[in-house]
Every structure is written in C-alpha cells, then in structure tokens.
Design a protein around this motif. Structure first.
Motif, mmCIF file in Angstrom:
data_model
loop_
_atom_site.group_PDB
_atom_site.id
_atom_site.type_symbol
_atom_site.label_atom_id
_atom_site.label_comp_id
_atom_site.label_asym_id
_atom_site.label_seq_id
_atom_site.Cartn_x
_atom_site.Cartn_y
_atom_site.Cartn_z
ATOM 1 N N ASN A 345 47.025 42.476 57.118
ATOM 2 C CA ASN A 345 47.104 41.800 55.707
ATOM 3 C C ASN A 345 45.984 42.109 54.927
ATOM 4 O O ASN A 345 45.833 42.517 53.668
ATOM 5 N N ILE A 346 44.747 41.809 55.412
ATOM 6 C CA ILE A 346 43.447 41.913 54.782
ATOM 7 C C ILE A 346 43.018 43.306 54.501
ATOM 8 O O ILE A 346 42.711 43.584 53.500
ATOM 9 N N LEU A 347 43.425 44.002 55.372
ATOM 10 C CA LEU A 347 43.109 45.667 55.318
ATOM 11 C C LEU A 347 43.884 46.008 54.027
ATOM 12 O O LEU A 347 43.451 46.657 53.268
ATOM 13 N N LYS A 348 45.140 45.748 54.167
ATOM 14 C CA LYS A 348 46.040 46.000 53.003
ATOM 15 C C LYS A 348 45.346 45.664 51.527
ATOM 16 O O LYS A 348 45.634 46.265 50.653
ATOM 17 N N LEU A 349 45.203 44.430 51.700
ATOM 18 C CA LEU A 349 44.658 43.652 50.435
ATOM 19 C C LEU A 349 43.312 44.539 49.918
ATOM 20 O O LEU A 349 43.390 44.840 48.651
ATOM 21 N N VAL A 350 42.587 44.858 50.893
ATOM 22 C CA VAL A 350 41.037 45.541 50.255
ATOM 23 C C VAL A 350 41.550 46.999 50.078
ATOM 24 O O VAL A 350 40.981 47.327 48.907
ATOM 25 N N ALA A 351 42.361 47.751 50.533
ATOM 26 C CA ALA A 351 42.785 49.027 50.350
ATOM 27 C C ALA A 351 43.341 48.934 48.570
ATOM 28 O O ALA A 351 43.162 49.793 48.116
ATOM 29 N N HIS A 352 44.193 48.243 48.623
ATOM 30 C CA HIS A 352 44.682 47.843 47.424
ATOM 31 C C HIS A 352 43.761 47.721 46.116
ATOM 32 O O HIS A 352 43.850 48.279 45.126
ATOM 33 N N TYR A 353 42.693 46.783 46.358
ATOM 34 C CA TYR A 353 41.622 46.715 45.680
ATOM 35 C C TYR A 353 40.914 47.833 45.276
ATOM 36 O O TYR A 353 40.542 48.072 44.222
ATOM 37 N N LEU A 354 40.531 48.440 46.375
ATOM 38 C CA LEU A 354 39.776 49.637 46.344
ATOM 39 C C LEU A 354 40.100 50.703 45.477
ATOM 40 O O LEU A 354 39.710 51.456 44.718
ATOM 41 N N ILE A 355 41.592 51.083 45.798
ATOM 42 C CA ILE A 355 42.332 52.308 45.107
ATOM 43 C C ILE A 355 43.063 51.945 43.965
ATOM 44 O O ILE A 355 43.220 52.642 43.072
ATOM 45 N N ASN A 356 43.503 50.763 43.787
ATOM 46 C CA ASN A 356 44.929 50.666 42.781
ATOM 47 C C ASN A 356 44.227 49.768 41.823
ATOM 48 O O ASN A 356 44.893 49.821 40.558
ATOM 49 N N GLU A 357 43.361 49.062 41.961
ATOM 50 C CA GLU A 357 42.971 48.154 40.948
ATOM 51 C C GLU A 357 41.775 48.737 39.893
ATOM 52 O O GLU A 357 40.721 49.338 40.462
ATOM 53 N N LYS A 358 42.154 48.956 38.706
ATOM 54 C CA LYS A 358 41.310 49.813 37.754
ATOM 55 C C LYS A 358 40.492 48.946 36.843
ATOM 56 O O LYS A 358 41.213 47.941 36.469
ATOM 57 N N ASP A 359 39.511 49.580 36.155
ATOM 58 C CA ASP A 359 38.845 48.998 34.832
ATOM 59 C C ASP A 359 39.721 49.667 33.627
ATOM 60 O O ASP A 359 40.702 50.354 33.731
ATOM 61 N N ASN A 360 39.298 49.088 32.523
ATOM 62 C CA ASN A 360 39.720 49.585 31.490
ATOM 63 C C ASN A 360 39.837 50.981 31.076
ATOM 64 O O ASN A 360 40.742 51.626 30.458
ATOM 65 N N ASN A 361 38.995 51.956 31.812
ATOM 66 C CA ASN A 361 38.959 53.595 31.590
ATOM 67 C C ASN A 361 39.863 54.060 32.796
ATOM 68 O O ASN A 361 39.884 55.244 32.545
ATOM 69 N N GLY A 362 40.308 53.353 33.489
ATOM 70 C CA GLY A 362 41.521 53.795 34.612
ATOM 71 C C GLY A 362 40.844 54.313 35.772
ATOM 72 O O GLY A 362 41.221 55.178 36.636
ATOM 73 N N PHE A 363 39.451 53.756 35.896
ATOM 74 C CA PHE A 363 38.638 54.091 36.988
ATOM 75 C C PHE A 363 38.674 52.884 37.918
ATOM 76 O O PHE A 363 38.959 51.652 37.390
ATOM 77 N N PRO A 364 38.539 52.855 39.307
ATOM 78 C CA PRO A 364 38.454 51.612 40.187
ATOM 79 C C PRO A 364 37.398 50.826 39.961
ATOM 80 O O PRO A 364 36.561 50.925 38.941
ATOM 81 N N LEU A 365 37.836 49.622 39.956
ATOM 82 C CA LEU A 365 37.457 48.310 39.572
ATOM 83 C C LEU A 365 35.780 48.107 39.931
ATOM 84 O O LEU A 365 34.810 47.780 39.258
ATOM 85 N N GLY A 366 35.655 48.455 41.464
ATOM 86 C CA GLY A 366 34.390 48.095 41.896
ATOM 87 C C GLY A 366 33.418 49.176 41.541
ATOM 88 O O GLY A 366 33.669 50.403 41.601
ATOM 89 N N ASP A 367 32.253 48.902 41.229
ATOM 90 C CA ASP A 367 31.248 49.676 40.808
ATOM 91 C C ASP A 367 30.500 50.532 41.930
ATOM 92 O O ASP A 367 30.158 51.581 41.530
ATOM 93 N N VAL A 368 30.409 50.082 42.998
ATOM 94 C CA VAL A 368 30.048 50.594 44.294
ATOM 95 C C VAL A 368 31.003 51.796 44.524
ATOM 96 O O VAL A 368 30.617 52.955 44.573
ATOM 97 N N THR A 369 32.234 51.635 44.528
ATOM 98 C CA THR A 369 33.420 52.421 44.643
ATOM 99 C C THR A 369 33.452 53.683 43.741
ATOM 100 O O THR A 369 33.432 54.661 43.959
ATOM 101 N N ARG A 370 33.153 53.205 42.455
ATOM 102 C CA ARG A 370 33.104 54.190 41.277
ATOM 103 C C ARG A 370 31.837 55.193 41.635
ATOM 104 O O ARG A 370 31.846 56.459 41.332
ATOM 105 N N PHE A 371 30.807 54.604 41.802
ATOM 106 C CA PHE A 371 29.401 55.172 42.065
ATOM 107 C C PHE A 371 29.651 56.306 43.174
ATOM 108 O O PHE A 371 29.187 57.675 43.032
#
Lengths: 433, 433, 433, 433
Positions: A345-371
């Motif tokens: 479940n945790i892996l599913k949650l984090v994968a969702h966070y990394l891939i599907n959660e977006k900022d206002n511009n439509g890019f991933p929410l996490g700045d390390v991920t975006r970088f």
C-alpha cells in the motif's frame, strides 16, 4: 597571483593618502548613499577600488535596521527613471530602429545593476555582494517592494556565475581543512557531525565534486556526493558505513546528495550543470561504471500525506484501502514495523504521489522529482526504509527514490517531460500503481 | 582543478553516446544556426555543454565568407523583436510599474546576449567568444549594420571582464615561457625581438604586471611595464640598457608601456584600473618609491604636424617663427641634429599640440594625453630625443612626454579634467608655451 | 613552503643581534678557517645556520688564489688524524668486534665530510657546496693532493643525490623561462641557439625530461631529450625540423641527447637511472610506442682515426683498402660526397671502432658505447650523414650510431656485457664487419 | 612533478615485461635476501628500481618473526668483513697514506649502508626505510646484537635528514586535512581529541611550524607549537581556551609543545634546529614579539620524587620540612588545594630537582631541562598548577617550567652549559632555593 585581499590595508592606507577623505560616518545612511552616488559617477570609473571598498566596509557595520533602509533607498533611488523611459519610448516610437531601442533598453535597466557591477571591484567584492543578496532575501518576505532590486541582483549573478566561469574540483582528504569545514556546514541532505563523518564520504569508493567560482576563493558554491555501488544504492545508512572488504563489483554511480552552499545565489540554478559535468567526469575516470542514478529524498511526502483526507487516500489505494493512518501518529518510531507490513500500500501511495500529484503547471508536485525528470532521468524505484533516521522518517517515513539516468534516453526523457509533461518511470513503478 | 579542456574529447565521445546526432555538416550555416536555436531553447539549459561545444567547433571551421554570413544571420535572427517591444511598450504605457518595465526591458534586450551567455559554457567558451568579436570587428568596417551584435558582445564583456574578476600577476623570469611568448607578441609600444629583450624588462629594477581572467588561462589581457628610476625616465633607449652598476637612488616608478592584448576586448576599458592597481602594488612593495609617472609616446604628433599649414605653425611659434619644415622631410634621419638646435621651438610646438589642440568634445587631441589626464595625471615634461628609433621618429620625431601622477592631486586633476576639461600641466610646460 | 632564501637577510640581522660578532674579515683565511672550527665544534650543532651562512658568504668572496688555499687548508686540517687511526687500529686489533671497528671507521673518516654536512644547513647550502666542488675540480689537475677532499665530497654527493631523492619533471613550453634558459646553457650534445631552438624540442612529438633535486630549486641536474619517430631517427637535422604534417605512424622513442648540468656532480652517475625512468614514463604515457633506442654521437671517432697508421687501417678494411685519407684533410667539407661513395669502407671502419677497439679493461673504447651497452642496449646501426653539422663532422665525420633498447633483452645484454665484456650488436652490424 | 608513486603499477608491469622474473615467494627469506644480493651487485646499479621495489614489497608482507630474521640476516651478512678489514689494516700499516686509509675506511663500512642507499630508489623508498628502522628499534631491546645495523641506519638518516634538506612549513587551517590528521596523531605533549582541538592551535594568536622532508611527502617530521602571549604563558589550560577579546598586548612567543613524529628517526636530533628556525621566522614575521620562551613539562618529576626517601626531602627543604607526602598519594586529586598551600616548599623542591639533581655526566637529570639549556635557554620560572590535567598531575603534580631564550645570552648560556655544565637560572629561581 597577487592577492587583493592581502593589500586591503595597503589600499586603505594608500587611499587615505591619495583621496581627500569625506566625513564618512559609520552606520550612517547619508554617508553610504553619497558614496554610492560617487561610485556611479564618472569618478567611480577611475577611483572605483577605494570608493567601492568604503561602501562594502560601511555596509558591513550597518545595523540590521539600516541594512533594510539601505536596500530600500538604493532600490528606489537607482531604479529606472520612468520619465526617461517614457522619453525613450517616445523617441523609439517615432523612429523604430536598433539605436533608439538601445537607448530605451538602457533607460529601462536603471542604475541598480551598474551600482553592483562597480561595487564588485572592491576587495572581496563578489563575496560581499552575494552576502548582500542573502540578507536582502530575508527582508524580501516582509518587503515585497524590494523585488526589483532582487531581480537585478539575480540577473547579474546569472551572468557572473555563468557555468563557463565555474571550476569543478574534486574534494578529497587532501583538500584544505578550511574548505572541508565549510562543506560540512553546507551539507543539507544528510548532515555531517564532524570531519570523521566527512572522511567516509571521501573514501576510495566515493566521489565528491564541488563547483567553485574564481572570485569566491575557497567558497564552495554547490557540491554533489556520489557512492560507487553494485547496483543503485538502496540505503543511506549502508552508504555511510565504512567500506566493507567484501568483494563488490562496483558498476554504478549513486548520487546521494546535492547541496547549494550560497543562499545569496538562490534561483541562480546550477545543479543540473553540476550533475551533467560529474556524469562526464565519472565516465572519463571510471569506465567500468555503467549505470548512473540517485538515491533521493522525498522532502514533501509526509506533509502532503497529512493534508489528504481519508477518502482521497482510499481512492488512491483502491480496494486495498488498509488503514495507513499510523503514519500520521506523532509517535511514529524510526523503523516502525508496520511500514514493512504495509509495504504494498505504501509503495502504491508514494508512486501515486510522485507520478500523479501535480503542481499548478501540471508538473509533479515534488521539486526533487521535477529537478531530476527535467534533467532527463526516469523514476526507477521507490525504496522502503532507505533512510532510517529521524530526518528521514519525519520527511518521508524513511522512504526514498531511485532516479535513473540512462545515457541513451536522457535527451528524449527531458523533451517528453518539458514539452509533454510526461513523467517517465520504470516497469517496476508501473506495478506499484 | 579538473580541467575542462582535457575532457573535451571525453565529452565529445560521451556526447555522441548520449545525444542523438543530428546531421551536422561542416561549413554549413543551416547546421550551425539550428544548433543556436537549440541552445536558446529549453534544451539548451540542460544539454548546453554539448550543443555549445558543437557550435564553437563548427564556427571555427566556417569559411571567412560564412563567418560573415553567420554574424549577419544571428545579428538579424536574435535581435529584439520589434512587435514584442511595441506590445511591451503598450502594456507599460497602460500601467507604469516596475514589473511591466522589466517585461519591456527583456523584450528590448533580444536574444543575442543570451546566445553568447549559453555559448560560454562550451570548453574554452570565453576564449572563443572573445575571438569571435575580434573577427566581427574586422567585418564591422564594411558591415555597419552588425553594430547591434557588436554592442551586445561589448556589454557582455563589460560584465564578464569586470575588474573584480581579473587577477593581477607579476610577470617575471619565473613565468612560464608560453605566457612570455604571448607577452612578446602583444607588446605594442616598444616592440621586443625575443626573450632576451623581454628579460631586460623583468630585471630587478623593473616591474611588469599583467591582468589575467580566470576563464582565459595563460592569456594576457592587458599589461604594463615599469622602470624604477632616479627621477622620471627620459629615454627609452636608456631604459632598455642593461642595469648599470652606478649607484642610483631609485625613487621613481616610470610607466613606459601599456598594451592591450585582446583585440576582441576593444573598448572594454581596463587600462585605468591596471594603472591604479599597479600604483598600489608598488607603494606596498617598495615604500622608497615616492614618485609615479610615465614616459609616453605621442602617437599622433607627426601626422598632425604634417597637416598644419605654414601660417598656423607661425602663429603657434610667435615671433620665433624659425623654419621647422625639415621635420616634414621624408629623409629625416634618426637623431637629426636640427631637432636639438631647434629645441625651443619644438618644445613650444609640442606643448601647444598637447595642451591647446582639442577634439570635437573639447578634450585634448591625443588619446594617450586624454587617457592619462582622465586618470588624474598632469603633463610634467616634454622630452626631446627620448625615443631614438625608427618608430619613435616616425611617430613623433623621437619626442615623448612625462605624465606625472601626484598622489595628492590625482582626484582633483581628474575632476578638473572631466568636469571642466582643464588640462593640468607643470610650470616647466608653462615656460614652453 | 617557507622560503629559507627569503629570510637570509632576516637571519643575518637576527644573527647579528643574537651572536657576538667576531672580527670577521673578507678574503681572510684565518677568519673562514676559524669559523669552520666553530662549525665542527659543539657550538656548530646549535648555532649552525649562522656560522654556516657566514662561511659560505666568506667563501664566495675569496680570491681565486685563496679559494685554492682554503681547499688546501681544509684538506689538510680536517683529514683523518693518523695517530687516532693507529690508536683505533691497535684497539681493534686487540679486540676485534663491531664496536671497536666503528671507532676505527670514525677515525678513518676524518672531519672533512662532517664539515660539509654542517655547511649544508646554510641558506642555499647544497647549491654552494656543489659549486665548491666544481671549483675544486679545476684546481685538482694541478693539485693532485686535493684528491682526498674531492673523494669526500663525491661520496657525500652520492648519498645526497641518491636517485630516490631526485624528482623527474617533464620540461615543456609551460616551464618557467628561468629553467629553460639554464637548459639551453647546459645542453652539450646538440647545442641550442635560443628559446626557439628549444621550443622545437618541446613539441607534441617530442619529450624532454629532467631530474631536479629538492635542495637545488630550479637547477636542472641532468636531462634527456626524446623524439617520437617512425622507426629509429636517422638524422639529427631531420629531428630539428618543424613537425611535418605527413601522417607518420609514430612507434619509436629515439633518445637523441643526454646532458649533465652540474660539473660539481662529476662522477656522481645518474644517467642510467634517468634513461630507465624515462623509458618507464614513455611506456606509461604512450602505449603505442613499442621501440626504444638512441641516435648517439661517436665523440672519439675522428680523434682515434687520426692516430691510426696506414697499415692498421688497411688491416681493418681488408682487401677493400681504398684510401680514406681524405677524412684526415683539414679542409673536409660538411656533406663531403666521398663519404657516401666510400660508404661500405666507412661502415666497416666504424663497426670495427665500436666493437673491436677496447680500452685497458677490455671494454669498448668509446664512452658513449660503454654507457649504453652497460645499460643493456645493443648496437643496432651506424648512420652515415646523421649529423651534417660542423660539430658532427669534426667529431665523427657526421656519422652516428643507433643503440637499441630491446626490453626483453636489456637484462641479458647488461649481464653479458658486465660479466663477459660481450658487445651485443645487430645482424646489420655483422654485415659491416 | 611526475609522481613516482602513481607509476608504481606501471613500473611493476613494465618490470615484469622487461626482466625475467625469478621465482620470488612471499614471506620467504631466501627470496628477499637473494634480491638484496642482486641489489648490491653490479646489476643493482642499473636495474635498481625494480629490484628495490621488489624487496620493499616483500619486506612489507614478511611475518613479524621473519622481519626479525631478515634484520638478523642482513645485519650479519652485510656487516664489515673482518678479514678484509685486517687486510686493509696491514696494507695501511705498511704504508700510511690517505689512499690506503680510504681502502680501510671502505672495508670498515661494510655493505649494510650501501644496501639501504640502493633500496632508497624504490618508490616510497625513504618512507619504507624509516618504517624499517621503527620496527628494528622494537626488536633491538631483545636483540642487542642488531645494534650495528641500527647504527648504520641512524648514520644514514643523519645524512639524509640533514636540516639543509628539510622544508619548514607553517601549519594552518588551510593545510590539507590529510596532514592535519597526522599532526593530531603525532602530538605527544598535550594531546588533541579532534580537528576542533587542533583548530584552536592554528588561530591568529598561535603559530604552528612543521619540518617536512621532500622524500616523505605529507609526512610531518617534527613540529612545534607556539602561543603569542602577554608575558610567558603560565597555564596550558589558558592557552587552550578560545581567543579572548580582551585587548592583550602580545609581546612574547611561548613555545608550549614540540613533538617528534617519526619513531624511525629516533636519535636523529632535529629539535634544536627547528626551535632556532622558528625563532627566526617569528622575529621576521612579528617584529613586535620581543621575548621568547617555553611553558614546558617536567616529565620525570613525580617519578623522581617517589624514589626519594624522607631524609633526602628534609635535607632539600631545610627547616621548612613540612610534610609533602600527600603528593605520593594514589588518590591525589587534580587541583589538590594542598599544592597551593605548600607552594613555597614545592617550589623549593622543584628548583632543587631542576638545578641540583644531575645525571651520570654531571648534567641536569631532566631531559627537557637538558634540551633547553643546551640550546642556550635559562630556567626562568616554576609554575604551580600550570597543567591542571590528569597527565599534568601524574607527570609532575601539575607543575611546569618556563625556560627563557634571551637572544643576547643564548650563545653564552650554551657555552657555559656545554663546557662548564653551568645551569643558568633567574633571580626568581634563586629565591626558591
């Protein structure tokens, strides 16, 4: 190399002999501003070293309150003169050519940039101006109108800290203690207690690279730490252990920390240059290293999770909607066993966070991920208990991410990300979703 | 220091592996311009090193004709977009605030500067861009419309070659031969035949200072040569003689040559900074040196004299209107004795030229004179037969000038000159007039 | 590194303050010898720097005559004391053990070595002592009794200049001019006119290595010059030409010059160490270089030939006893065509000289030949017109020799030569005999 | 500088190619001794690098037992050959001249020294030989017959580590961490816990000097620590405190620690050279420092006191024979107040120990006292509670000594001490007696 710093006192003395000394008073805004006027005048071109040095010396001893006042005054006094801008606009509108445009350009620039350009010739000028911006940034939150001054400084720094001027150096146990001490202080991702902690990171199976600027002697600008591993590193605690004698077949460079050292250089981005340069360096030095990737934190994960309501989480986890609320407990212990038992479940949650959660511009929410995605990496793996430390658990329940830099796909990944906002990830990640 | 140059080939190889290679053709404008587009795009931020290197490599092998075409194309293609400028003007006119002004500023800048900023990260980038401007300047005479491109480069260089970034080094017989060879090549005032000529100028009673830029390793930017003398030096030939053993009481620093080395840095003025820095250095190192001045050429004297008609000369010389026409003879011999026998008239003539002949702005006609007066020096003496050489006679009948830098008057002289166009000169000169 | 030389004056001043100054007079043997006594006394251990510096300063200004007297005095005064030696012999004879032997050893050493050991701590001490021996060697011819002093110095130098203490440096165009100038001065095999001559020898297809000693800063000890060639080099004049663009397949390192720089180090042999080290360096840096050899002079050939009588020559040349007497002509021209037309006879003559002419110990007559054979090389070829220069013709009619260092045979060749006096040579040479 | 160490592997590889490899076995005395024979043979001159490297490599992996055996074998095998010595004696006795004496000298030297001279050319040779002596010294206590070998090594080191070859460096916070780490390890007088401890000793008001040898890169040989103080320092704990801001008038250099780093260099005395050099350096750099002295331990005081019987102590203290027996308590606490309350008696006791207690040669019993008096210092003061630490109390009840180096008296003091065994002390000390 003749050392400008060494002759400060000499210049000061000589300066006193050469130039009539005005009545310059400490912590006095009138004195420092009148020197700024002088620096921007014709005289500034010729006698700049002395005037610039006096300004930097006076700035240093301003009270905190007067520093703010000083910033306000130069922000206002040397901002573009709107009447001159309007004049130049009129002129350009009448006759639209490059010459008239260049007058307009100059009028629109104002005099703040030129002030700092001239201030730069003071002994240690660059260093002091970077420090000034660091202090300006602190005032900025409460004084939004200083944004113009900050923009000018930032643009100036983009020219001055052009990566073409930076020098890459390998940090080793042969580096001077003075620099190592600063490195320890500036490490932000996995902090170091003392020189012994640092020594481990300079071992044979480690690489440590730092950018320096010629005008900021012995001042680290940004550095990156790399572990040579067999496959991508999966645990920060493992990486910090003394080198084992077990015969590992080192084939991978795991970038496990990248830190900016100069707050005054905020938003003068240099990180992606450093990663690319180091990637080249390692290929060159160690041809047997075939894979490149990271073991990276997920700084915003816990914070994001705490803000989601129950239904959202259920939605993400689908039918396996087991209760992950233990993660929200203020008593969550480092190494909490439920993290392993709820791994799927945790892996599913984090994968969702990394891939599907977006900022206002439509890019991933996490700045390390975006970088890293912007750099052309892909998300390769999510690692449970990769950072079994207080910080690691607070930040992201001890979970970290491997980003993979596949040389042949870097450019394609980058373009897909920038143009189509596509998040590239491994098959393993696909299974987590 | 990790050497970027050394890893060029490595980068090239790595680059080939990492990035899909477009069909790049040598001496092909389409190829190089499409790379420039790429460099200015988003991708340029991330993959800049490789793209920038490709552009610099392609530029180098362009035919001369295509270099001109290349300059024309980037001058035009990346110049400010007038429609965007007009849009920004409209926007600013509606609501006059700093944010809207900064949009206007950006629109007015165009993309040529950014192109070079990004090009700078290529290996040896700065060096190649300086070379580019050198070549651009040659085309400029016949292609006035390239002035916009040249202005952009010059302004960029003013930021990059900010004196705060330059390193002053003492040139000695311990300097590497590679650098000494370049010094010999770049000396313009009193040329050197070989290393032996140079060695004299590095002797114990000489000082030789050179500015370097960290991004142009081993490339002299500008240098100045100083002789330690008893009183101001009065003869270039004396200064070039081996050190005599006669016990001279050295008390004066005679600056006898200052040379810019990089044609690509034309009009990025650094000379006055160098003179001021060296003045400080010598005060610091040699406290017994009390006087500072020059033995300087008068490059335009002969040319000016040839253009004056008889009556003008008579006017200048007053009743002592002896015939100086022998100076116009094409057979004028080095060391011509009539120069000494007509000394008084000649001194009067030269004093007039230095002090009373003005350019369109009302400043002295000679650029060496303008340079030193603007720096705060005064005209101290005119010296007959100070340069008994072919060049010396062709340029100015062997006559040279001592400019004096009196520490206590430098600032006042400078202000009088800049604000009131006042030419400060010694009592001795007064007698010549 | 704190610079001892820089503080000479400081030491002198401090010394004057610290120590009561004796009445020391210049060019006075009593003064200098009394200081030597002091240096060898207990006090010397503690106040050595000052006393040693005074001695070296006084030595430098001794007249030539007094230098000889000085050498005579210390040779005599500090030589082993025969009565003490006899005492120690008696003691050892009574009871033969290592302790008594070490007393005998010390008595037999005398005090001359210790004098120089202590003198060595003067600023620039090592350098001055090497210079002393250079001057001693000049006196030695006429003053055979100084041999004891010379032996002591030579043995000391063997310890001090142990190859383990020497630093190998690559000489390039980046070396400081100061050192390059000394290199030009010390080149003995193929002399250089100026820096330009030297620059050719530092090109991309050349290697230039020099040994330095840490105590003789910037003082070349011995250097070797190597050309990278396609096959062994056959002409000095070719090697001196600018690099051609013709695509040569460089596969060979031709050592074409080796020069000792310090006359004061005569008979402190270092040449074979240098050759071996350089051989390793080139293998390491340039794995494509497969062959190693020399293009070497035959310094004694002409002299030897002039001393042979007609019958001897006829004997060597066998039936083809054509007249080679033109070689003896004082008018022999560089490039004399008869050398080519008599090639076969000349090759036979030279092969005989190299292989069959022996010194008193049964080794080849030529010292260059002995040097390379002892090193494990073989004689590979004799090259007509390899050095078409005045020196080349005077020395050996323009003829030179290729010695070949075959890695796999070096040790065997060396042992055959040293143990059996066997001269190893190629099949080509066999044909010449 | 080409790095010999870097090419070790290259040499090894090249060596394998070049030389036939004997059957060399690890930890095998026959192998290593046969290589020593080879090194001492003719071949050793030419192929020394390879053979020497093999010996050092084999030595390193010898078992401890075989190291001892190895030392015994070379001690015996290469010792002077008594029959040759006797032959040389006979020869010299017949005809007593310098040539015959030099044969005797050579015979008496044996071959052990030459073995190490040749071994020295191995990569890191010097360093390994110093290490060898360190290990030899440990065996020596139980194997007195190895004394001959040790003497040879020590004499060799006296030549190699001649102070003229040492480089003095200032240790600062800019020194490489690698060296600082070794410094911490080697400090023996007042030990350091970590880099922070060391940093205090490198502050502005401290000086830290270290001798290095060119062949032992980054290996401290001996170092000395100095505090700039107002008057001589009186407390180690004060010296270790952070720099206070109180305006002190620094006028004195207090030497508070001197440590030898290389056990292998035992009895190759360098300490007095270091002290004299540093005294010069400080005079040169800091002309305002007028006084020079030490704050030194009294290592043997407690031990000596414990061995004295009651009557002796009474005798020393005269009528004030108060009971000092509390000093003998195993429970003596750091800072014990009775030390202060019995101050007078304790000072009398220590003064007696320093001045009147003598060794067999009639010099003071304490070796620190002997070292400084021989150097020309005088005993200036005895300081109660100068080292309030465990070590300080164990060693000498926390008491330390100020030795004073009065520049004008150094030479006189030295001579009085060496020639007349006179202990020079201050009037203050006189009062204690």
């Amino acid at each position: 190399m003749l050392d400008l710093k060494k002759i400060i006192s000499s210049i000061a003395d000589a300066g006193k002999k050469i130039f009539k000394k005005k009545d310059i008073k400490e912590n006095d805004l009138v004195s420092i501003i009148s020197l700024c006027d002088e620096l921007l005048s014709n005289k500034g071109i010729v006698f700049g070293i002395t005037v610039a040095r006096d300004i930097t010396n006076l700035y240093r001893v301003l009270s905190n309150e007067n520093k703010l006042n000083f910033f306000k005054m130069i922000n206002d006094k040397y901002k573009p003169d709107f009447s001159k801008v309007n004049e130049a606009i009129e002129n350009f509108t009448k006759s639209q050519n490059e010459i008239n445009l260049s007058y307009l350009f100059n009028a629109a620039e104002g005099k703040r940039r030129e002030l700092f350009r001239r201030l730069n010739i003071a002994p240690n000028g660059t260093s002091i101006i970077v420090k000034m911006r660091e202090e300006l940034l602190r005032f900025l939150k409460e004084n939004k109108n200083l944004i113009g001054l900050d923009n000018d400084l930032r643009h100036l720094f983009k020219a001055w800290f052009n990566p073409g001027f930076l020098k890459l150096e390998k940090i080793t146990w042969e580096t001077k203690a003075l620099v190592l001490e600063k490195i320890i202080k500036h490490e932000r991702v996995h902090s170091m207690k003392d020189m012994n902690d640092l020594k481990r990171r300079l071992g044979e199976d480690r690489r440590f690279f730092c950018y320096f600027h010629p005008a900021l002697e012995d001042e680290p600008i940004i550095f990156v730490q790399v572990a040579l591993t067999e496959g991508l590193g999966k645990s920060i605690q493992e990486l910090m252990k003394p080198k084992s004698n077990s015969e590992k077949k080192l084939n991978t460079a795991t970038f496990y920390s990248i830190s900016n050292c100069q707050e005054g250089l905020a938003r003068v981005t240099l990180g992606h240059f450093l990663i690319k340069r180091v990637l080249y360096e390692i290929q060159e030095e160690l041809p047997y290293i075939k894979n490149f990737g990271t073991l990276s934190p997920i700084p915003g994960l816990a914070e994001w999770f705490f803000q989601q309501d129950e239904s959202k989480i259920k939605n993400i986890l689908g039918q396996n909607n087991e209760n992950l609320s233990f993660l929200k407990s203020v008593n969550l212990k480092i190494g909490e066993p439920r993290i392993v038992s709820n791994k799927d479940n945790i892996l599913k949650l984090v994968a969702h966070y990394l891939i599907n959660e977006k900022d206002n511009n439509g890019f991933p929410l996490g700045d390390v991920t975006r970088f890293h995605l912007r750099n052309g990496a892909m998300i390769d793996d999510i690692v449970i208990n990769a950072n079994i430390s207080d910080t690691g658990y607070k930040r992201s329940f001890g979970i970290m991410v491997n980003y993979l830099y596949e040389l042949k796909n870097i450019e394609k990944n980058h373009e897909d990300f920038v143009n189509n906002k596509k998040v590239v990830y491994s098959n393993k990640l696909k299974n987590f979703l």
